[in-house]
Design an enzyme around this catalytic site. Structure first.
Site, PDB file in Angstrom:
ATOM      1  N   LEU A  32       0.828  -1.205   0.000  1.00 53.71           N
ATOM      2  CA  LEU A  32       0.000   0.000   0.000  1.00 53.71           C
ATOM      3  C   LEU A  32       0.867   1.263   0.000  1.00 53.71           C
ATOM      4  CD1 LEU A  32      -2.712  -1.207   2.556  1.00 53.71           C
ATOM      5  CD2 LEU A  32      -2.834  -1.223   0.051  1.00 53.71           C
ATOM      6  N   ASP A  57       3.535   6.067  -7.125  1.00 50.10           N
ATOM      7  CA  ASP A  57       3.198   6.103  -5.697  1.00 50.10           C
ATOM      8  C   ASP A  57       3.410   7.487  -5.092  1.00 50.10           C
ATOM      9  OD1 ASP A  57       2.769   3.467  -6.208  1.00 50.10           O
ATOM     10  OD2 ASP A  57       4.557   2.741  -5.179  1.00 50.10           O
ATOM     11  N   GLU A 108      14.151   7.681  -3.735  1.00 51.11           N
ATOM     12  CA  GLU A 108      14.001   6.217  -3.653  1.00 51.11           C
ATOM     13  C   GLU A 108      14.901   5.515  -4.678  1.00 51.11           C
ATOM     14  OE1 GLU A 108      10.094   4.879  -2.766  1.00 51.11           O
ATOM     15  OE2 GLU A 108      10.553   2.798  -3.285  1.00 51.11           O
TER      16      GLU A 108
HETATM   17  C1  GAF Z   1       5.546  -0.276  -7.129  1.00 52.53           C
HETATM   18  C2  GAF Z   1       6.352   0.901  -7.688  1.00 52.53           C
HETATM   19  F1  GAF Z   1       6.856   1.645  -6.669  1.00 52.53           F
HETATM   20  C3  GAF Z   1       5.491   1.762  -8.597  1.00 52.53           C
HETATM   21  O1  GAF Z   1       6.285   2.755  -9.188  1.00 52.53           O
HETATM   22  C4  GAF Z   1       4.804   0.923  -9.659  1.00 52.53           C
HETATM   23  O2  GAF Z   1       5.704   0.540 -10.669  1.00 52.53           O
HETATM   24  C5  GAF Z   1       4.112  -0.287  -9.038  1.00 52.53           C
HETATM   25  O3  GAF Z   1       4.990  -1.033  -8.206  1.00 52.53           O
HETATM   26  C6  GAF Z   1       3.573  -1.211 -10.091  1.00 52.53           C
HETATM   27  O4  GAF Z   1       2.583  -0.567 -10.827  1.00 52.53           O
HETATM   28  O5  GAF Z   1       4.545   0.188  -6.280  1.00 52.53           O
END
Ligand code: GAF
Length: 376
Positions: free
Chosen positions: A119, A166, A154
């Site tokens: 999440l 995210d 990150e």
């Molecule tokens: C993870 C990554 F952090 C996101 O950037 C994305 O690629 C996701 O996986 C898959 O959709 O959460």
């Protein structure tokens, strides 16, 4: 609470308190790093950060989840991949602000997003710090730039090759809507997501599975997509239709084709999902979720038995549709239900997990919530 805990710990009040949410991705999985479109929403659960500047260059970090521990370093010691454990998500953001942060900091965080559930607790942590430092340092970066800064933290400091989804949703979400995000230029459209009016609810099923593949598996999928785009002579898979992909199949290895097919189709599913949401056609939304799961399982190969069981048992118990979410190889699945069907489905999923000998799953629900903010 955070305010008084901070004062007790550091001997003075915080200058700023911020919050940032975790996320659920409705549709568009593993397409953000292909410059695609995604449609996540922010969940209620969030991480809080209380911060003040120091007169020296020291950085002191504490967490409400780890009472009694204080991590200490200095601004002058920040360099990618060196210090800390979970603290690196915070240090990475400070590092990414570069010259804009030139005093030490006292930081206390309180993480309310379940760890390891897929999440995006890491983006919530990064963005709670990013939004606070953005104000404290008076840089006032626009949110898309702040999302890029947190992603850079990150990617380059922590060393995780994540995409931009995210951080973007944690910063730019609005209550009541899913965020349609163009991962190339970070433009957004808020898409109202009012499941309650339709008598529906989205169940979040945390399988509590975490398979070891998660680390290398993510980078490997990303590399396949990038090499497929290169062989196709395009900037990213976003620039390819399914017809063009099929016509150029010969240029790709079978594995690259499978990965690319998922990406191109899932981007298309995002656009279809937006149309269906605008028409309140939740039956079709549900079908799209289930198609996405099949594609993630069979073409992208990032599901796992626990995620498949969560989705299959949901479907067998009146779900309109469901799929795994996030990076894959564990974490959470989502399933769309009529409200009255949720409780029996939870019992059925828990029973199926027990019968399979899996750890008991955790269930959440969340309305689409607001993005990061400075709250004090
Ligand atoms: C993870 C990554 F952090 C996101 O950037 C994305 O690629 C996701 O996986 C898959 O959709 O959460």
């Amino acid at each position: 609470m955070l305010h008084s805990d901070f004062a007790a710990l550091f001997g003075h009040a915080p200058e700023i308190i911020s919050e940032a949410p975790g996320r659920v991705n409705l549709i568009g999985e593993h397409v953000d790093y292909c410059d695609g479109f995604v449609m996540p929403f922010a969940i209620n659960d969030r991480t809080y950060a209380a911060i003040s500047k120091r007169s020296d260059r020291n950085i002191r970090i504490a967490s409400a989840q780890r009472p009694g521990e204080i991590f200490e370093t200095s601004l002058d010691q920040l360099s990618a991949n060196q210090e800390g454990d979970w603290e690196r998500y915070i240090l990475g953001v400070i590092w990414a602000f570069e010259k804009h942060i030139n005093t030490g900091l006292n930081i206390l965080v309180d993480g309310g997003v379940a760890l390891g559930a897929g999440l995006s607790s890491s983006a919530a942590l990064e963005c709670s710090i990013a939004v606070a430092l953005n104000q404290l340092s008076e840089v006032h970066l626009p949110l898309p730039q702040l999302a890029r800064l947190a992603q850079r933290a990150e990617n380059e400091y922590v060393g995780v090759p994540c995409g931009i989804m995210d951080q973007s949703v944690s910063l730019m979400a609005q209550a009541g809507s899913a965020l349609l995000l163009d991962c190339r230029d970070l433009s957004t459209v808020q898409i109202p997501l009012d499941l309650a009016s339709a008598g529906l609810e989205l169940l979040i099923i945390d399988t509590r599975a975490h398979h070891a593949l998660v680390d290398g598996g993510y980078a490997e999928r990303r590399a396949s997509c990038e090499s497929a785009a290169k062989k196709l002579g395009i900037k990213a898979l976003r620039d390819c239709s399914i017809t063009e992909l099929e016509a150029a199949r010969i240029k790709l290895t079978e594995l690259e084709y499978m990965r690319a097919e998922h990406v191109v189709n899932d981007i298309e599913r995002v656009h279809s999902c937006v149309s269906h949401l605008k028409e309140n056609d939740f039956i079709s939304v549900g079908k799209i979720l289930t198609q996405s799961h099949a594609s993630l399982r069979d073409r992208f190969e990032i599901s796992c038995p626990e995620l498949d069981l969560a989705v299959d048992t949901s479907l067998a118990n009146k779900s309109l549709g469901g799929r795994m979410i996030g990076g894959g190889f564990g974490g959470s699945a989502i399933a769309l239900f009529e409200v009255a069907d949720i409780e029996p489905a939870k019992l059925a999923i828990a029973a199926a997990f027990k019968a399979a000998g899996y750890v008991e799953p955790r269930f959440f629900t969340s309305l689409p919530s607001s993005g990061a903010a400075v709250i004090a």
